[in-house]
Scaffold this active site. Structure first.
Site, PDB file in Angstrom:
ATOM      1  N   THR A 250     -18.744  43.343  11.396  1.00 34.35           N
ATOM      2  CA  THR A 250     -19.731  42.669  12.246  1.00 34.35           C
ATOM      3  C   THR A 250     -19.205  41.370  12.847  1.00 34.35           C
ATOM      4  O   THR A 250     -19.195  41.214  14.076  1.00 34.35           O
ATOM      5  CB  THR A 250     -21.035  42.440  11.466  1.00 34.35           C
ATOM      6  OG1 THR A 250     -21.552  43.705  11.056  1.00 34.35           O
ATOM      7  CG2 THR A 250     -22.070  41.742  12.335  1.00 34.35           C
TER       8      THR A 250
ATOM      9  N   ASP B  44     -27.599  42.714  16.602  1.00 38.23           N
ATOM     10  CA  ASP B  44     -26.804  41.586  16.085  1.00 38.23           C
ATOM     11  C   ASP B  44     -26.162  40.774  17.212  1.00 38.23           C
ATOM     12  O   ASP B  44     -24.972  40.445  17.165  1.00 38.23           O
ATOM     13  CB  ASP B  44     -25.716  42.078  15.120  1.00 38.23           C
ATOM     14  CG  ASP B  44     -26.287  42.609  13.814  1.00 38.23           C
ATOM     15  OD1 ASP B  44     -27.505  42.842  13.763  1.00 38.23           O
ATOM     16  OD2 ASP B  44     -25.524  42.802  12.869  1.00 38.23           O
TER      17      ASP B  44
ATOM     18  N   ASP C  87     -32.313  42.676  14.692  1.00 42.94           N
ATOM     19  CA  ASP C  87     -31.707  41.553  13.961  1.00 42.94           C
ATOM     20  C   ASP C  87     -30.825  40.708  14.877  1.00 42.94           C
ATOM     21  O   ASP C  87     -29.744  40.251  14.482  1.00 42.94           O
ATOM     22  CB  ASP C  87     -30.854  42.078  12.792  1.00 42.94           C
ATOM     23  CG  ASP C  87     -31.648  42.936  11.820  1.00 42.94           C
ATOM     24  OD1 ASP C  87     -32.873  42.770  11.742  1.00 42.94           O
ATOM     25  OD2 ASP C  87     -31.034  43.784  11.155  1.00 42.94           O
TER      26      ASP C  87
END
Length: 686
Positions: A454, A513, A540
């Site tokens: 990520t 994200d 998110d």
């Protein structure tokens, strides 16, 4: 959330440049990405005023941060002039002066005579310039009533007189007799004639952090008093090859020791007599430390108390004791524990003098910023990363990178050793200058070394303190629909892992994200201020453990790759006793189905039970896309056990207080304002 946790305290209100009172935010449909959102003038000119080095604003944590005896925390000579010294005469001149000074030691200064201890006056910071500041053959003395002193980033060494247990030569690295509010941080203390640190005669409000203490008979003594006065915090210190007083703590009212590494190496002539010692009426709390090869690692006498939890004992022998009632350090100050097993590696890389501390001392208070230019043609550099690469390591003054309109397909990283960088688009609107890439967490790197993960998927990564991004678009255009064959669709547009990051008039766009705001490491502060910006995403897409304010901005909701309307705005993983995500005076809206988006869910990375996620949304306009129960659980952790709340929101997505919709009281709201998040930092466009 069963309650909104708020702690009464004295607060100092601060005025922030271009941060006004809450204002009603129009629906996003009435706003244009390229226009002057909330009055922004477009390109914006970089200021010629350089920010002070990040270390110059550092203040103590632990008991040295607690207000008492008329002193509010420990900040040293921050309010005075900065001087650089290379001689003993100059060091003594400024250290003993009545005025506040930041004294940067830029060479190895030899004490004459050997064992000399300079009598430091109040309101001083004595800091080594990178790794070059040394005090050789002596140290410092802080006498009765001396206060607000920082001794930092120095090597203090070699007053040893040839006698191991030397009772004739009281030559310490740092000795305190009745001082208060002292912070000893990131030093290397070794090979002295007596002790390395002595905290004596009712000295109090002391924090000793991130130091190396080694090659000595006595490491660290606390006490020499019949009174129960001393409050001391000792954390993240590497105490290696010392025989005794590691530390010895006598009659301390409150001694909090955590995340220290005590190491007695096998096969050497130095053998530890004991490790942490609580005696007299000391009340000691010992947490998450690592004891390696130490004899009698934890000892107490019959009148003292030690409460132990979470430490690792490797190859130790002899006494390992606990008992009695101590105290709860969190009633005095906030702190975050590292796992004990991680402490040796953490201190090997992080204890002792740092090259990033104490530098830039000779920079004038006002200095013209260096300007670099980026354009597809006709500029110094053709890529943004090339311009960042040209910034010198540990730059003292601000460097402004002006990026001409265009689309720059690249990843950009501002590394940790290049602070004070501004990247600003020079177009008429933020849409004109675009930095874009399309990596995702589950994609394999081109060199075949694994997947991006990520954080590694980020288009722009900010790892340096005091970085600013302005008048730009930062995009991750990873195509989820075309990549259903891979797992890991997290695709970060902008990652921050630093403190004092100012994001001004941006479009930060992605899907899952989008905006990740972290810290450089656990226990580190990572403040981010987002102003006058758009943040676009669906799952998110505002997340991380950082302390982040999104003010006067638009949170733009978008549907998933398959047309589904569902998602979560925030996913905080805030560390305990830190501030999380604050959305204030903003609009949350988008072309999505009504009642399909949550305001947030609580992220406990890897099942971490120590985090305490926080999101507050206040004085903002919420569209009908927001669910009537706007918060939800994540990973099996109930959100009601973490920190989620609203205050005086409006719009069709707003709602009244209920068990599923906690609202701050007016009193609680006074502790959840921008100033509470940003503390002593005033973000100003530069």
């Amino acid at each position: 959330m069963s309650e909104i946790r708020s702690k009464a305290r004295h607060r100092r209100r601060r005025t922030f440049t271009a941060v006004g009172a809450p204002l009603a935010v129009a629906a996003a449909g009435a706003l244009a990405y390229g226009g002057g959102l909330f009055g922004f003038d477009g390109a914006g000119k970089a200021s010629a005023v350089a920010a002070a080095p990040a270390w110059a604003d550092d203040t103590a944590d632990g008991f040295a941060s607690v207000n008492s005896q008329g002193q509010n925390g420990t900040y040293g000579g921050r309010d005075g002039r900065t001087v650089t010294v290379k001689t003993l005469a100059d060091l003594e001149k400024y250290a003993t002066a009545p005025e506040p000074y930041v004294i940067v030691v830029a060479s190895a200064i030899k004490m004459d005579p050997v064992g000399k201890e300079i009598k430091v006056a109040s309101d001083k910071t004595i800091v080594g310039a990178g790794t070059s500041g040394e005090i050789v053959g002596g140290g410092f003395f802080l006498g009765q009533g001396v206060h607000n002193v920082i001794i930092r980033n120095l090597t203090i060494r070699d007053s040893y007189q040839g006698v191991w247990n030397d009772k004739e030569h009281d030559f310490d690295a740092v000795q305190m007799d009745g001082a208060h509010h002292v912070w000893i941080d990131h030093n290397d203390l070794r090979h002295m004639a007596d002790g390395l640190i002595d905290v004596r005669k009712d000295s109090t409000n002391i924090t000793v952090s991130w130091n190396k203490l080694g090659d000595n008979n006595k490491a660290f003594g606390i006490g020499w008093t019949e009174n129960l006065v001393t409050d001391i915090t000792i954390h993240h210190n590497w105490i290696r090859e010392t025989e005794q007083r590691n530390p010895s703590t006598d009659n301390a009212a409150h001694a909090h020791l955590y995340n220290n590494w005590l190491q007695d190496e096998a096969g050497t002539q130095i053998k530890s007599s004991y490790g942490n010692y609580s005696r007299g009426r000391t009340r000691m709390v010992l947490e998450n430390s690592y004891f390696q090869g130490v004899n009698n690692p934890v000892t107490k006498d019959s009148t003292a108390a030690i409460v132990q939890r979470g430490s690792v004992f490797s190859g130790t022998s002899g006494r390992n004791e606990s008992g009695g009632t101590a105290f709860d350090p969190k009633t005095f100050y906030g702190y975050t524990l590292d796992e004990a097993a991680q402490v040796p590696a953490l201190l090997k890389s992080g204890a002792g003098p740092r090259s990033s501390i104490g530098t830039a001392a000779d920079a004038p208070a006002v200095k013209a910023a260096t300007t670099l230019t980026v354009a597809k043609s006709g500029a110094q550099y053709k890529t943004v990363q090339a311009a960042v690469n040209a910034v010198p390591a540990n730059n003292a003054a601000r460097v402004v990178i002006k990026v001409a309109p265009g689309t720059y397909r690249e990843t950009v990283t501002v590394p940790a050793d290049k602070p004070h960088v501004t990247i600003v688009g020079t177009g008429a609107s933020r849409k004109d200058t675009v930095i874009v890439e399309g990596h995702a967490a589950g994609m394999t790197k081109p060199d075949g070394s694994g997947t991006y993960g990520t954080p590694g998927s980020a288009t722009v990564s900010v790892k340096a303190d005091d970085t600013q991004l302005r008048n730009l678009s930062v995009t991750n255009d990873f195509d989820e629909g075309a990549n259903q064959h891979i797992t890991g669709h997290q695709a970060v547009a902008l990652l921050t892992m630093a403190d004092k990051v100012f994001l001004d008039s941006l479009i930060v766009s992605g899907d899952q994200d989008t905006l990740e705001m972290e810290t450089a490491a656990k226990g580190r502060l990572g403040r981010v201020y987002v102003r006058n910006s758009y943040v676009v995403g669906n799952v998110d897409f505002v997340f991380g453990r950082g302390t982040a304010v999104l003010g006067k901005s638009v949170i733009q909701l978008k549907k998933r790759w398959n047309g589904q309307s569902a998602g979560y705005v925030t996913a905080p993983s805030t560390e305990a006793n830190r501030k999380g995500i604050l959305i204030v005076s903003s609009s949350i809206t988008g072309d999505v189905t009504d009642r399909t988006f949550h305001l947030g869910r609580n992220w406990h990375p890897g099942g971490d039970t120590t985090v305490d996620p926080q999101t507050t949304v206040r004085n903002s306009t919420l569209s009908a896309a927001i669910r009537t129960a706007p918060w939800t659980d994540m990973g099996g952790f109930p959100w009601k056990q973490d920190r989620f709340a609203e205050y005086r929101n409006s719009g069709p997505g707003a709602g009244a207080a209920s068990a599923d919709r906690p609202q701050l009281t007016d009193t609680q709201a006074t502790g959840q304002e921008i100033a509470d998040w940003l503390g002593d930092w005033t973000p100003t466009a530069q």
